[in-house]
Write an enzyme that holds these catalytic residues in place. Sequence first.
Site, PDB file in Angstrom:
ATOM      1  N   MET A   3      46.169  38.232  38.386  1.00 32.32           N
ATOM      2  CA  MET A   3      45.983  38.011  36.948  1.00 32.32           C
ATOM      3  C   MET A   3      46.475  39.199  36.118  1.00 32.32           C
ATOM      4  O   MET A   3      47.202  39.027  35.145  1.00 32.32           O
ATOM      5  CB  MET A   3      44.497  37.763  36.635  1.00 32.32           C
ATOM      6  CG  MET A   3      43.935  36.496  37.208  1.00 32.32           C
ATOM      7  SD  MET A   3      44.779  35.004  36.629  1.00 32.32           S
ATOM      8  CE  MET A   3      44.094  34.836  34.994  1.00 32.32           C
TER       9      MET A   3
ATOM     10  N   ASP B 131      46.155  50.389  38.696  1.00 31.43           N
ATOM     11  CA  ASP B 131      45.522  49.856  39.907  1.00 31.43           C
ATOM     12  C   ASP B 131      45.031  51.045  40.719  1.00 31.43           C
ATOM     13  O   ASP B 131      45.133  52.188  40.273  1.00 31.43           O
ATOM     14  CB  ASP B 131      46.488  48.950  40.692  1.00 31.43           C
ATOM     15  CG  ASP B 131      45.724  47.877  41.479  1.00 31.43           C
ATOM     16  OD1 ASP B 131      44.976  48.246  42.409  1.00 31.43           O
ATOM     17  OD2 ASP B 131      45.850  46.679  41.153  1.00 31.43           O
TER      18      ASP B 131
ATOM     19  N   VAL C  85      40.011  43.376  37.795  1.00 26.22           N
ATOM     20  CA  VAL C  85      39.858  43.823  39.187  1.00 26.22           C
ATOM     21  C   VAL C  85      39.074  42.766  39.968  1.00 26.22           C
ATOM     22  O   VAL C  85      38.735  41.709  39.431  1.00 26.22           O
ATOM     23  CB  VAL C  85      39.159  45.212  39.269  1.00 26.22           C
ATOM     24  CG1 VAL C  85      40.026  46.271  38.587  1.00 26.22           C
ATOM     25  CG2 VAL C  85      37.777  45.181  38.648  1.00 26.22           C
TER      26      VAL C  85
ATOM     27  N   SER D 192      35.826  35.490  35.775  1.00 26.13           N
ATOM     28  CA  SER D 192      35.688  34.042  35.584  1.00 26.13           C
ATOM     29  C   SER D 192      34.267  33.572  35.827  1.00 26.13           C
ATOM     30  O   SER D 192      33.900  32.492  35.387  1.00 26.13           O
ATOM     31  CB  SER D 192      36.621  33.248  36.492  1.00 26.13           C
ATOM     32  OG  SER D 192      37.348  34.008  37.357  1.00 26.13           O
TER      33      SER D 192
ATOM     34  N   HIS E  91      38.993  35.714  28.742  1.00 30.75           N
ATOM     35  CA  HIS E  91      39.208  34.980  29.992  1.00 30.75           C
ATOM     36  C   HIS E  91      40.525  34.207  29.946  1.00 30.75           C
ATOM     37  O   HIS E  91      40.681  33.284  29.145  1.00 30.75           O
ATOM     38  CB  HIS E  91      38.027  34.016  30.208  1.00 30.75           C
ATOM     39  CG  HIS E  91      38.075  33.279  31.494  1.00 30.75           C
ATOM     40  ND1 HIS E  91      37.691  31.972  31.622  1.00 30.75           N
ATOM     41  CD2 HIS E  91      38.479  33.663  32.721  1.00 30.75           C
ATOM     42  CE1 HIS E  91      37.861  31.581  32.875  1.00 30.75           C
ATOM     43  NE2 HIS E  91      38.329  32.592  33.562  1.00 30.75           N
TER      44      HIS E  91
ATOM     45  N   ASN F 199      35.474  26.334  32.725  1.00 29.28           N
ATOM     46  CA  ASN F 199      35.144  26.130  34.133  1.00 29.28           C
ATOM     47  C   ASN F 199      33.925  25.235  34.343  1.00 29.28           C
ATOM     48  O   ASN F 199      33.843  24.508  35.327  1.00 29.28           O
ATOM     49  CB  ASN F 199      34.975  27.473  34.846  1.00 29.28           C
ATOM     50  CG  ASN F 199      36.334  28.107  35.120  1.00 29.28           C
ATOM     51  OD1 ASN F 199      37.366  27.433  35.033  1.00 29.28           O
ATOM     52  ND2 ASN F 199      36.357  29.390  35.438  1.00 29.28           N
TER      53      ASN F 199
END
Length: 736
Positions: free
Chosen positions: A337, A356, A413, A442, A463, A513
């Site tokens: 993502m 990262d 992450v 999520s 999101h 969701n």
Amino acid sequence: MAYTNFTVETDADGIALVTWDMPGKSMNVFTAEILEELNAIIDATVADAAVKGVVFTSGKSSFSGGADLSMIKSMFSFYQEEKAKNPAAAAKKLFDLVGRMTGLFRKLETCGKPWVSAINGTCMGGAFELSLACHGRVASSAKSVKIALPEVKVGIFPGAGGTQRIARLTDAQSALQMMTTGQSLTAARAKAMNLVHQVVEPDQLIPAAKQMIKDGLKPVAPWDEKGFKAPGGGIWTPAAAQLWPAAPAILRRETSGNYPAALAILKCVYEGLQVPFDTGLKIEQRYFTHVLQTTEAYSMIRSLFISMQELGKGARRPAGQPKTGLKKVGIVGAGFMGASIAYVTAAAGIPVTLIDRDIEAATKGKGVGEGLVKDSIGKGRLTQDEGTALLSRITPSSDYADLKDADLVIEAVFEDREVKKAVIEAVEAVLPAGAVFASNTSTLPISGLAKNSKRPADFIGVHFFSPVEKMMLTEVILGKETGDHALAVALDYVAAIKKTPIVVNDTRGFFVNRCVFRYIHEAYDMLIEGVPATMIENAAKMAGMPVGPLALNDEVAIDLSYKILKATVADLGEKAVDPRHMQLVTGLVEREGRLGRKNSKGFYEYPPKPAKKSLWPGLKDLYPQKKADDVDVSVLKQRFLVTIALEASRTIEEGIVTDPREADVGSILGFGFAPYTGGALSYIDGMGVKVFVQLCEKLAAAYGPHFQPTTLLKDMAAKGETFYGRFDPYRVEKAA
Ligand code: NAD
């Protein structure tokens, strides 16, 4: 005569250059005032003997976006009000109203002087219909020129002569394809289809248009000439005999009969080609009047046109917050993502620091952007220079100190509370005051994550949906303590990356969701009942869903469903999940190793390309199978739409979603909820809450208590309310 929205300058050759340039608007659109002024311009140029012909163009970078929202909105409200008094008279008045633009364009076409449309940029809908009524059309070769009749996408169709003129300029098959899909054409494609006469360099546009007139362009449309024949010869030819019997079947395959406007296009062209042009226009006018009265047109225009624009323009943005100038966005987590979020951010012109755990991982994330840029260059969407500039805006790093001047940091992450906690602390240690921290989680509630923050007012959820570069929706999630500043920054960011936001309060699964898993769980129920998997997938598509629930579950991963079910049990207890679902998913993941698309084994088998995916035959052995004839497809269709709509109504009842526009737009952009309904709540409003409640009760009796209508729905049914009435999105404006 002076006009508000047009200038008219006649040159020494007697060519009047009419330039459309609406003051205070970024784009020209048709309004009642525009139609009046255009009518006056036609009269004036006809009356002026010095004028030999007219070139019509735009003073803006685009030509025109077509009809104005408020004009269409007023047609609906006018019709609704009149219908209550006298339905027949209301339909007649609507018919006359609908004919206004048609009549005006026909007047232009038959005015006796040649008109040439000089298309300098995006030319959509009514604006292209006006151009079609001109005797000549010249388009600029600029990349920004897009020509389309996209009305079908919002539930209507070209109703100002478009169906008749297009079908008389190009072959019927291309005409149908263009109008039933609403696809955009480049200038070159429009020329190849015979829809424009010339494509010229941008600086040659006006001279070329004028030259057409000087060369003696006849002020007569081809269909007004004696002996005119439609390209391909009309309806009664061998070629047409190939096309027309198949056309309704193809349309049905593509739309499952859910879109009245698409069918009306077919009828307008088929019937219109058999009669003289003016009769064809009347046919179009009648179908247009009919389509405007459908629930589909009303709901689609509301959600896909009006609400979408309002949300995009910041309908939910808190008042009094200054506009955010995003100088730098930090993204932590350069995985699946994060890498794509970095790409869309850089594509919006915003510098990105992509972090990262080590520089290799961060650089790999930038590599995703490189791949996307290469694709875009290959497709001609970006030039090499634009691609290089875009990538130069992404700086990979493993040093949190590089976030010290970021206005917004988005974390993407691992979905793990501890990992996220460490990242929140590390970021906040360097983040300047006033900068906002956003999580792309999520499943983890934002208020819980915000407990790790020293500045929860500046902590928010943003999101994204996968694939980030394609999905148009972003959910913005408010934690308990999220403040207006964070919301404003998040919404400004979403606007900058050109996505549509919905703002929701914190809950497990947020809005999208929650609804998506209802869809998938209904499919689990059907599988368990023994409904053949093919029927499940096909019924969902016939209901208007773009992707079947089993295919969708493969995309999001079956092991993710498994993890979510387990997490739900851990947090809320055994009763919170259906044990049969748990058994199905556990069996697929643990026993069969079927994780979804990611390991090429899910509800579908994924053989190497070019072979196509197909349903896993082993599904038949999981549960005793019903015979297809014993399954009522119409009930399957209802179950999918009702279970999602019910969940959407629960999010309103719980105060998770507060504005029906967001539930509707979110359901269409987030997971493709049958767009012809206008979205999950418009689906309920469209049939009426009372009817919906009865439907829920019927389904609950047959398929389980999850279909039980809620207290809110029953109350609304008793009072005869709608979602858009009870939760009126404009109540604040109206009160002011
Ligand atoms: P992923 O595993 O592909 O990427 C996670 C990245 O985070 C990895 O590159 C990893 O190296 C990095 N990372 C882990 N710990 C880190 C640390 N301490 N500091 C810096 N980087 C660290 O995961 P993903 O699918 O991209 O998901 C990321 C987040 O987005 C999750 O919260 C997930 O719930 C959410 N999300 C995922 C999807 C989806 O479709 N995959 C959709 C919406 C939201």
